[in-house]
Structure formats: C-alpha cells, structure tokens
Motif scaffolding. Structure first.
Motif, PDB file in Angstrom:
ATOM      1  N   CYS A   4      48.251  40.169  34.799  1.00  0.00           N
ATOM      2  CA  CYS A   4      47.335  39.029  34.906  1.00  0.00           C
ATOM      3  C   CYS A   4      46.555  39.114  36.220  1.00  0.00           C
ATOM      4  O   CYS A   4      47.136  39.080  37.304  1.00  0.00           O
ATOM      5  CB  CYS A   4      48.120  37.720  34.827  1.00  0.00           C
ATOM      6  N   PHE A   6      44.617  36.926  37.658  1.00  0.00           N
ATOM      7  CA  PHE A   6      44.713  35.732  38.513  1.00  0.00           C
ATOM      8  C   PHE A   6      46.060  35.666  39.241  1.00  0.00           C
ATOM      9  O   PHE A   6      46.137  35.126  40.345  1.00  0.00           O
ATOM     10  CB  PHE A   6      44.440  34.457  37.708  1.00  0.00           C
ATOM     11  N   CYS A   7      47.134  36.212  38.660  1.00  0.00           N
ATOM     12  CA  CYS A   7      48.413  36.305  39.386  1.00  0.00           C
ATOM     13  C   CYS A   7      48.232  37.169  40.623  1.00  0.00           C
ATOM     14  O   CYS A   7      48.698  36.820  41.709  1.00  0.00           O
ATOM     15  CB  CYS A   7      49.500  36.904  38.496  1.00  0.00           C
ATOM     16  N   HIS A  46      52.399  31.750  37.351  1.00  0.00           N
ATOM     17  CA  HIS A  46      51.643  32.011  36.121  1.00  0.00           C
ATOM     18  C   HIS A  46      51.928  30.941  35.077  1.00  0.00           C
ATOM     19  O   HIS A  46      53.076  30.691  34.711  1.00  0.00           O
ATOM     20  CB  HIS A  46      51.962  33.377  35.513  1.00  0.00           C
ATOM     21  N   HIS A  97      45.149  32.056  32.714  1.00  0.00           N
ATOM     22  CA  HIS A  97      46.017  31.679  33.831  1.00  0.00           C
ATOM     23  C   HIS A  97      45.397  30.393  34.371  1.00  0.00           C
ATOM     24  O   HIS A  97      44.197  30.377  34.700  1.00  0.00           O
ATOM     25  CB  HIS A  97      46.029  32.802  34.886  1.00  0.00           C
TER      26      HIS A  97
END
Ligand code: 5GP
Ligand code: ZN
Length: 140
Positions: A4, A6-7, A46, A97
C-alpha cells in the motif's frame, strides 16, 4: 499492508512533503492537487475506509483535520476550504487507504462539481433514515 503506497508514505518509508505528523496521522501534499496547497490527512494505521476506522483513530483524524484547516486558513488565506472523504470506488475513492482531503477554495476556481438537488416530493426519505437509525442502534 506491504503493497500500500499510503502506508509507505504515512510511515515515512517513502519520503513525502509533510505539513504535520503525530502518532496517528501524517498530513501530506496531494500528488495531483486540485488547488495549490491541497493536503491529505492519512492514517498511519492501514484502514481501507471509514467503515473500518476505529473510534480512537477517527477522533484523532478529526483533531488533525481541524488543526490543518485552521493552519491552511492562516497560511493561504483562501476564500473557503473543503474537507472531503471518499468511501468506495463508486464514491470516487481511488486509493484504498483511509484519507481525508483538505482543499483550499477560491471564488470562481470551479474545481469541484456540486450535486443536483432532488425535490422532497421526488424521494421517500423516511424509510432510508429509519433503516440507518435502526443500524445505528445495533452499533456497539
Ligand atoms: P481519493 O480519490 O482516493 O479520495 O484520493 C486519492 C488522492 O491521492 C488523489 O487526490 C491523488 O492525487 C492522491 N495520490 C495518489 N497517489 C499518491 C501518491 O503516491 N502520493 C501522494 N502524495 N498523493 C497521491
Ligand atoms: Zn495502507
């Protein structure tokens, strides 16, 4: 989630333009801004969208959004500010996310479409509100 983006941004694995961070969120510049200064408040944990957000994180997100809105008003002096959050593809969510958009607005910028408004006689609101009210009662 290892794949991910955005993580990776939220936790600093990929460096990004950051306005603010704490244990719960990072406030970053949107890579494709609607206006100059368009920010995203993204959770460090997340979570796909608001339906999965725990109550503690939700409260912290709103505190960070409030601080961001106040700072944006001071720093950019926009005519207005939109806070937007999309849940699900049908609602326009493209990154799965959780994040909230904080967008400075100016008269005439025309960046966001508004919705058509239905007349009360065109819709049957009561059943929908009653169903949501019942679902709210079920929540712990
Ligand atoms: P959504 O449509 O899911 O509510 O918004 C996703 C937002 O994330 C979009 O405005 C898009 O420009 C932004 N975005 C997508 N990928 C990246 C990225 O890698 N870095 C940053 N900073 N923003 C991104
Ligand atoms: Zn993630």
């Amino acid at each position: 989630m290892s794949d991910c983006i955005f993580c990776k941004l939220a936790n600093g694995e990929i460096p990004t333009e950051t306005a603010y961070e704490n244990d719960y969120v990072r406030v970053i510049a949107d890579a494709n801004p609607a206006n100059v200064g368009h920010l995203l408040v993204i959770t460090k944990k997340h979570t796909a969208n608001m339906t999965e957000l725990d109550e503690e994180t939700a409260a912290e997100v709103m505190k960070a959004v409030r601080k961001t809105v106040i700072a944006m008003k001071t720093a950019l002096k926009p005519d207005g500010i939109n806070v937007i959050q999309n849940n699900g593809e049908a609602a326009g969510q493209t990154v799965m996310h959780f994040h909230m958009h904080v967008i400075p607005r100016y008269y005439g910028d025309g960046i966001l479409p508004t919705w058509r408004q239905l007349h009360p006689e065109q819709v049957e609101t009561h059943a929908a509100v009653a169903a949501i009210a019942a679902a709210l009662q079920e929540q712990k």
